[in-house]
Motif scaffolding. Structure first.
Motif, PDB file in Angstrom:
ATOM      1  N   SER A 148      -8.889   5.803  -5.070  1.00 43.03           N
ATOM      2  CA  SER A 148      -9.806   4.684  -4.840  1.00 43.03           C
ATOM      3  C   SER A 148     -10.450   4.771  -3.471  1.00 43.03           C
ATOM      4  N   ALA A 149     -10.382   5.937  -2.830  1.00 42.13           N
ATOM      5  CA  ALA A 149     -11.026   6.256  -1.562  1.00 42.13           C
ATOM      6  C   ALA A 149     -10.194   5.824  -0.359  1.00 42.13           C
ATOM      7  N   THR A 150     -10.262   6.637   0.689  1.00 43.25           N
ATOM      8  CA  THR A 150      -9.613   6.342   1.976  1.00 43.25           C
ATOM      9  C   THR A 150     -10.681   6.326   3.048  1.00 43.25           C
ATOM     10  N   TRP A 151     -10.693   5.277   3.848  1.00 38.92           N
ATOM     11  CA  TRP A 151     -11.709   5.049   4.872  1.00 38.92           C
ATOM     12  C   TRP A 151     -11.687   6.122   5.965  1.00 38.92           C
ATOM     13  N   GLY A 182     -13.032  12.532  -6.127  1.00 39.13           N
ATOM     14  CA  GLY A 182     -12.510  11.871  -4.931  1.00 39.13           C
ATOM     15  C   GLY A 182     -12.067  12.876  -3.892  1.00 39.13           C
ATOM     16  N   ARG A 183     -12.981  13.752  -3.497  1.00 36.14           N
ATOM     17  CA  ARG A 183     -12.662  14.830  -2.565  1.00 36.14           C
ATOM     18  C   ARG A 183     -12.188  14.306  -1.199  1.00 36.14           C
ATOM     19  N   PHE A 184     -11.333  15.085  -0.564  1.00 35.49           N
ATOM     20  CA  PHE A 184     -10.962  14.903   0.841  1.00 35.49           C
ATOM     21  C   PHE A 184     -12.175  15.313   1.691  1.00 35.49           C
ATOM     22  N   GLY A 246     -11.055  11.381   5.623  1.00 39.50           N
ATOM     23  CA  GLY A 246     -10.822  10.336   4.633  1.00 39.50           C
ATOM     24  C   GLY A 246     -10.969  10.952   3.259  1.00 39.50           C
ATOM     25  N   SER A 247     -11.172  10.131   2.254  1.00 41.81           N
ATOM     26  CA  SER A 247     -11.421  10.664   0.910  1.00 41.81           C
ATOM     27  C   SER A 247     -12.490   9.839   0.224  1.00 41.81           C
ATOM     28  N   ARG A 257      -7.233  13.838  -9.260  1.00 38.31           N
ATOM     29  CA  ARG A 257      -7.258  14.665  -8.045  1.00 38.31           C
ATOM     30  C   ARG A 257      -5.840  14.734  -7.495  1.00 38.31           C
ATOM     31  N   SER A 258      -4.931  15.262  -8.320  1.00 40.84           N
ATOM     32  CA  SER A 258      -3.522  15.355  -7.941  1.00 40.84           C
ATOM     33  C   SER A 258      -3.372  16.176  -6.668  1.00 40.84           C
ATOM     34  N   SER A 259      -2.690  15.605  -5.689  1.00 39.47           N
ATOM     35  CA  SER A 259      -2.565  16.249  -4.389  1.00 39.47           C
ATOM     36  C   SER A 259      -1.401  15.645  -3.623  1.00 39.47           C
ATOM     37  N   ILE A 260      -0.884  16.426  -2.682  1.00 40.87           N
ATOM     38  CA  ILE A 260       0.214  15.995  -1.817  1.00 40.87           C
ATOM     39  C   ILE A 260      -0.205  16.203  -0.381  1.00 40.87           C
ATOM     40  N   THR A 261       0.094  15.240   0.485  1.00 40.93           N
ATOM     41  CA  THR A 261      -0.135  15.417   1.914  1.00 40.93           C
ATOM     42  C   THR A 261       1.191  15.458   2.652  1.00 40.93           C
TER      43      THR A 261
END
Length: 333
Positions: A148-151, A182-184, A246-247, A257-261
């Motif tokens: 849902s997006a990161t600022w 929802g790309r980084f 952000g994303s 957009r399965s991903s791990i940070t």
């Protein structure tokens, strides 16, 4: 190329193919080149660092253990205890915080696989060691499926090493990330400037948007480029604590957009929370890496806190906001 916008309305051209992508890729064994590009640009992409089979295995455990889970889990965007928020595709939209700390009762195989096979993966550790100049200490992790997006932000506002600006992080693509999924995104070379310190005027409890807008203003003022690189399964993007990133909001109903940070500091350093509180972290060793497990739900005491937090959320978070306010006031004084 697709023209999209960041969460606060800044334009970004999103490449659909590697040919359209201006970000270079490095092989896992190019340690010197990786470090040089990271030092100059504040981020670097390592191609195929995590084996596709490992990505598939961890995603399968996400599907079999995490997605059916009905209890409360700590979340990335709010740091609060929440149940899953699921969209029409069945994707979990509120990302999970600290995979190494989730309740091993029912989530144990996922917790172990994420920690042992991704967060402390030997290839990941080698790159972090090169970037940090020391063995890494894991301080935070997240799992994203829907987005849902990161600022726009710099991580240092929220967490860092006491050696401010040296923390490094990694975004691991667990599947091929579609241009509209929802790309980084990152702003190259923005790591050479600390936009704002966390203080009373922009504290996260009351004035978080003021901090976000200060970052957006700086992007516009300095004309920072915004890149949203194409990442395929097993690719890893590393970035610095001061790199603005952000994303994007997901624009596609067909692609998750399965991903791990993973966020790491040098093993020799203490942890800095909200640029106000220094912590000596208790850690366990996994694959030779110091792993901090915030609110570790293998502990009965932490499960009790989670119960209070999820049962009486208004009172609990009011007290938490007051505590942040109080620390911010002391810092101002």
């Amino acid at each position: 190329m697709i023209e999209l916008q960041t969460p606060r309305g800044l334009p970004v051209a999103v490449p659909e193919t590697l040919g359209e992508d201006v970000s270079p890729r490095f092989a896992p064994d190019q340690a010197a080149a990786i470090r040089a590009y990271y030092d100059e640009n504040g981020y670097v992409i390592v191609k195929g660092l995590i084996e596709p089979a490992t990505c598939d295995a961890v995603r399968a455990l996400w599907d079999s253990e995490v997605k059916p889970y009905k209890g409360f889990m700590y979340r990335q965007a709010t740091a609060k205890a929440e149940r899953h928020v699921v969209n029409e595709n069945g994707w979990v939209m509120n990302p999970v915080l600290n995979l190494q700390s989730v309740d091993p009762r029912g989530l144990g195989r996922f917790r172990d696989a994420a920690t042992q096979r991704v967060l402390t993966h030997p290839g990941l550790v080698r790159v972090f060691s090169a970037l940090l100049g020391d063995s890494p200490k894991l301080v935070q992790s997240m799992y994203f499926e829907g987005n849902s997006a990161t600022w726009e932000h710099q991580d240092s506002y929220y967490l860092d090493s006491v050696n401010v600006g040296t923390m490094a992080a990694a975004w691991v693509a667990m599947e091929d990330i579609h241009a509209r999924a929802g790309r980084f995104f990152i702003c190259p070379r923005s790591h050479k400037l600390q936009v704002a310190e966390h203080g009373f005027a922009n504290n996260i409890a009351d004035n978080h948007e003021e901090y976000i807008q200060s970052v957006v203003r700086k992007i516009r003022e300095l004309g920072y480029e915004i890149r949203a690189p194409k990442l395929d399964k097993g690719d890893v993007l590393f970035w610095n604590a001061w790199t603005i990133h952000g994303s994007l909001d997901s624009q596609d109903a067909e692609h998750s957009r399965s991903s791990i940070t993973a966020h790491m500091i040098a093993a020799r350093d203490n942890f800095l929370q909200l640029q106000m509180r220094e912590h000596v972290l208790p850690t366990t060793e996994v694959n030779g890496v110091q792993v901090f497990r915030p609110k570790d739900l293998s502990s009965g005491a932490n499960r009790s806190i989670l119960w209070v937090e999820s049962t009486f959320p208004k009172a609990f978070y009011a007290v938490k906001r007051a505590a942040v306010r109080s620390v911010a006031k002391r810092k101002k004084a």
